[in-house]
Design an enzyme around this catalytic site. Structure first.
Site, PDB file in Angstrom:
ATOM      1  N   HIS A  34     -32.248  47.122 -15.051  1.00 14.57           N
ATOM      2  CA  HIS A  34     -31.916  47.594 -14.554  1.00 14.57           C
ATOM      3  C   HIS A  34     -29.892  47.492 -13.733  1.00 14.57           C
ATOM      4  CE1 HIS A  34     -31.894  44.891 -10.519  1.00 14.57           C
ATOM      5  NE2 HIS A  34     -33.236  44.399 -11.412  1.00 14.57           N
ATOM      6  N   HIS A  37     -28.270  44.550 -12.056  1.00 16.86           N
ATOM      7  CA  HIS A  37     -27.590  44.224 -13.536  1.00 16.86           C
ATOM      8  C   HIS A  37     -26.408  44.651 -13.757  1.00 16.86           C
ATOM      9  CE1 HIS A  37     -32.507  43.076 -13.926  1.00 16.86           C
ATOM     10  NE2 HIS A  37     -31.979  41.685 -13.435  1.00 16.86           N
ATOM     11  N   LYS A 151     -29.385  40.541  -3.888  1.00 14.80           N
ATOM     12  CA  LYS A 151     -30.550  40.286  -3.326  1.00 14.80           C
ATOM     13  C   LYS A 151     -31.053  38.886  -3.589  1.00 14.80           C
ATOM     14  CE  LYS A 151     -34.266  42.351  -5.048  1.00 14.80           C
ATOM     15  NZ  LYS A 151     -34.782  41.500  -5.450  1.00 14.80           N
ATOM     16  N   ASP A 152     -31.058  37.794  -4.355  1.00 13.24           N
ATOM     17  CA  ASP A 152     -31.461  36.985  -4.554  1.00 13.24           C
ATOM     18  C   ASP A 152     -30.962  35.501  -3.597  1.00 13.24           C
ATOM     19  OD1 ASP A 152     -33.885  37.287  -6.482  1.00 13.24           O
ATOM     20  OD2 ASP A 152     -31.969  37.863  -7.550  1.00 13.24           O
ATOM     21  N   SER A 187     -35.283  46.149  -8.592  1.00 17.64           N
ATOM     22  CA  SER A 187     -35.742  44.473  -9.353  1.00 17.64           C
ATOM     23  C   SER A 187     -36.276  45.068  -9.790  1.00 17.64           C
ATOM     24  CB  SER A 187     -36.831  44.287  -7.677  1.00 17.64           C
ATOM     25  OG  SER A 187     -37.195  43.285  -8.453  1.00 17.64           O
TER      26      SER A 187
HETATM   27  P1  AMP Z   1     -33.122  38.351 -12.378  1.00 15.66           P
HETATM   28  O1  AMP Z   1     -32.937  39.392 -13.806  1.00 15.66           O
HETATM   29  O2  AMP Z   1     -33.653  39.095 -11.485  1.00 15.66           O
HETATM   30  O3  AMP Z   1     -33.341  36.933 -12.382  1.00 15.66           O
HETATM   31  O4  AMP Z   1     -31.483  39.030 -11.831  1.00 15.66           O
HETATM   32  C1  AMP Z   1     -30.437  38.120 -12.409  1.00 15.66           C
HETATM   33  C2  AMP Z   1     -29.285  38.924 -11.243  1.00 15.66           C
HETATM   34  O5  AMP Z   1     -29.395  40.057 -11.699  1.00 15.66           O
HETATM   35  C3  AMP Z   1     -29.379  37.869 -10.549  1.00 15.66           C
HETATM   36  O6  AMP Z   1     -28.388  37.481 -10.243  1.00 15.66           O
HETATM   37  C4  AMP Z   1     -29.717  38.964  -9.539  1.00 15.66           C
HETATM   38  O7  AMP Z   1     -29.464  38.265  -8.218  1.00 15.66           O
HETATM   39  C5  AMP Z   1     -28.788  39.963  -9.555  1.00 15.66           C
HETATM   40  N1  AMP Z   1     -29.740  41.064  -9.469  1.00 15.66           N
HETATM   41  C6  AMP Z   1     -30.909  41.872  -9.235  1.00 15.66           C
HETATM   42  N2  AMP Z   1     -31.210  42.833  -8.455  1.00 15.66           N
HETATM   43  C7  AMP Z   1     -29.887  43.319  -8.092  1.00 15.66           C
HETATM   44  C8  AMP Z   1     -30.039  44.103  -7.447  1.00 15.66           C
HETATM   45  N3  AMP Z   1     -30.681  45.251  -7.297  1.00 15.66           N
HETATM   46  N4  AMP Z   1     -28.145  44.289  -7.146  1.00 15.66           N
HETATM   47  C9  AMP Z   1     -27.571  43.506  -7.323  1.00 15.66           C
HETATM   48  N5  AMP Z   1     -28.059  42.543  -8.251  1.00 15.66           N
HETATM   49  C10 AMP Z   1     -29.328  42.081  -8.848  1.00 15.66           C
END
Ligand code: AMP
Length: 282
Positions: A34, A37, A151-152, A187
Site C-alpha cells: 500500500h 510501503h 508504524k512498527d 496496513s
Molecule cells: P510489512 O509488509 O507490514 O512487514 O511492512 C514492511 C515495511 O513497511 C515495515 O518497515 C513497515 O513498518 C512499513 N510500513 C507498514 N505500514 C506502513 C505505513 N502505514 N506507513 C509507513 N510505513 C509502513
C-alpha cells in the site's frame, strides 16, 4: 525492475553495484503493498542510487498460525506498484531460499527488554522471527541504508538493536506512518476488515490523538485506562494502550512533562490485530 528469486544472485548483483561506488537502499516487506510501503520506496530513491525491495511472508514471525495462513497475498499488484514507484530490484525468495537450514533457528538474539514489553510480550517469539529474517536479508543485500516504517515502532527499535548486535554496516532510516484520509494507519491487514470494522478501525488513531491532546504531567494511568476502556466499549479487544519512553520503550506512569514519549496501541477487531503509535515530543 529486475526480479531475483535466488539469494546468491542478488548478493552478487548488490556486491557488484557497491564496487561501482553506488549506494543501495533496501525496504523489506511482506507484500500486500500500500502507500505506506511505497513511501519507503520513495525515500530509498531520494537517498540512495539503487532501490531494492523484498516480498517475503516470513513464517517464523507469526506467533499465530491462523494469522500467517490468512495474511493477504497480492503479488501481481505489488509488482505493478513497485515498478510504478521506480523500485530497481525486487527479491521474492522461497522459504527454502531464506531458511536453507530449516526454519528452526539456532541463533538467539539478545533483545533485552524489547522482547518482554508490548509486542514482545503479546507475540512471543515474534521478534526472534523478525531478527532471523532481517539478519539474513541484510547479509544478502548489505544495503547502505535500510528503510523502515514508524508504524512498527518497536520493530524499528528491535532492528536497530539487531544492527548493533551483529555489527552490520547499514544506516537505518525511519519513515513516517502513512495514513488513510480518516487517519487509520495503512496496513496490509486492513484488507481483512469488513466495511463496518473498517469504519470502527479509525478509533485507534482517534484514541492516540486524544491521549496526545489530553496528556499532562503526573500520573498517566487514569488516561491510559480511560483510553483502553473506550476502545473495549467500541468493540475492540485491547492488547495494550501504553505510554512509554520514546527511547527505551519502558512504561511511563508518572510523567515529568519533559521526556519524549510514544503512545502505542494494539487491539483486535474481530480476528484482525491492528497496531499504531504516535510520538509526543518536547
Ligand atoms: P510489512 O509488509 O507490514 O512487514 O511492512 C514492511 C515495511 O513497511 C515495515 O518497515 C513497515 O513498518 C512499513 N510500513 C507498514 N505500514 C506502513 C505505513 N502505514 N506507513 C509507513 N510505513 C509502513
Amino acid at each position: 525492475m529486475i526480479l531475483f528469486k535466488k539469494a546468491d544472485e542478488l548478493r552478487s548483483y548488490c556486491e557488484a553495484k557497491k564496487k561501482q561506488g553506488l549506494s543501495t537502499g533496501f525496504a523489506p516487506t511482506m507484500g500486500a503493498l500500500h502507500e505506506g510501503h511505497i513511501s519507503l520506496i520513495k525515500a530509498c530513491r531520494e537517498k540512495t542510487d539503487i532501490t531494492i525491495s523484498s516480498i517475503f511472508v516470513n513464517p517464523t514471525q507469526f506467533n499465530d498460525p491462523k494469522d500467517f495462513k490468512q495474511y493477504p497475498h497480492t503479488i501481481e499488484k505489488d509488482i505493478y506498484l513497485l515498478e510504478g514507484a521506480g523500485c530497481d530490484l525486487l527479491f521474492i525468495p522461497s522459504v527454502e531460499e531464506m531458511y536453507p537450514n530449516g526454519i528452526q533457528s539456532t541463533q538467539h538474539y539478545n533483545l533485552g527488554v524489547l522482547e518482554t514489553l508490548l509486542e514482545g510480550k503479546f507475540r512471543p517469539g515474534h521478534f526472534q522471527g523478525v531478527c532471523q529474517v532481517v539478519h539474513r536479508l541484510l547479509e544478502i543485500v548489505d544495503p547502505t541504508m535500510l528503510f523502515l516504517g514508524q508504524k512498527d515502532y518497536q520493530q524499528c527499535m528491535v532492528i536497530n538493536e539487531l544492527i548493533r548486535l551483529t555489527g552490520l554496516q547499514t544506516e537505518l532510516s525511519i519513515c513516517p506512518t502513512q495514513r488513510e484520509a480518516d487517519g487509520l494507519a495503512m496496513s496490509s491487514r486492513n484488507m481483512r476488515l469488513s466495511e463496518t470494522e473498517r469504519k470502527q478501525a479509525v478509533r485507534i488513531y482517534e484514541t492516540l490523538s486524544f491521549i496526545k491532546q489530553e496528556i499532562k504531567p503526573g500520573n498517566l494511568l487514569p488516561l491510559q485506562e480511560k483510553a483502553a476502556q473506550f476502545l473495549n466499549d467500541q468493540g475492540f479487544k485491547v492488547d495494550y494502550v501504553a505510554i512509554a519512553n520514546q527511547h527505551t520503550l519502558e512504561p511511563v506512569t508518572e510523567w515529568n512533562g519533559h521526556d519524549s514519549l510514544v503512545v502505542l496501541i494494539a487491539a483486535f477487531l474481530h480476528e484482525v490485530r491492528l497496531i499504531d503509535n504516535i510520538l509526543i515530543d518536547f
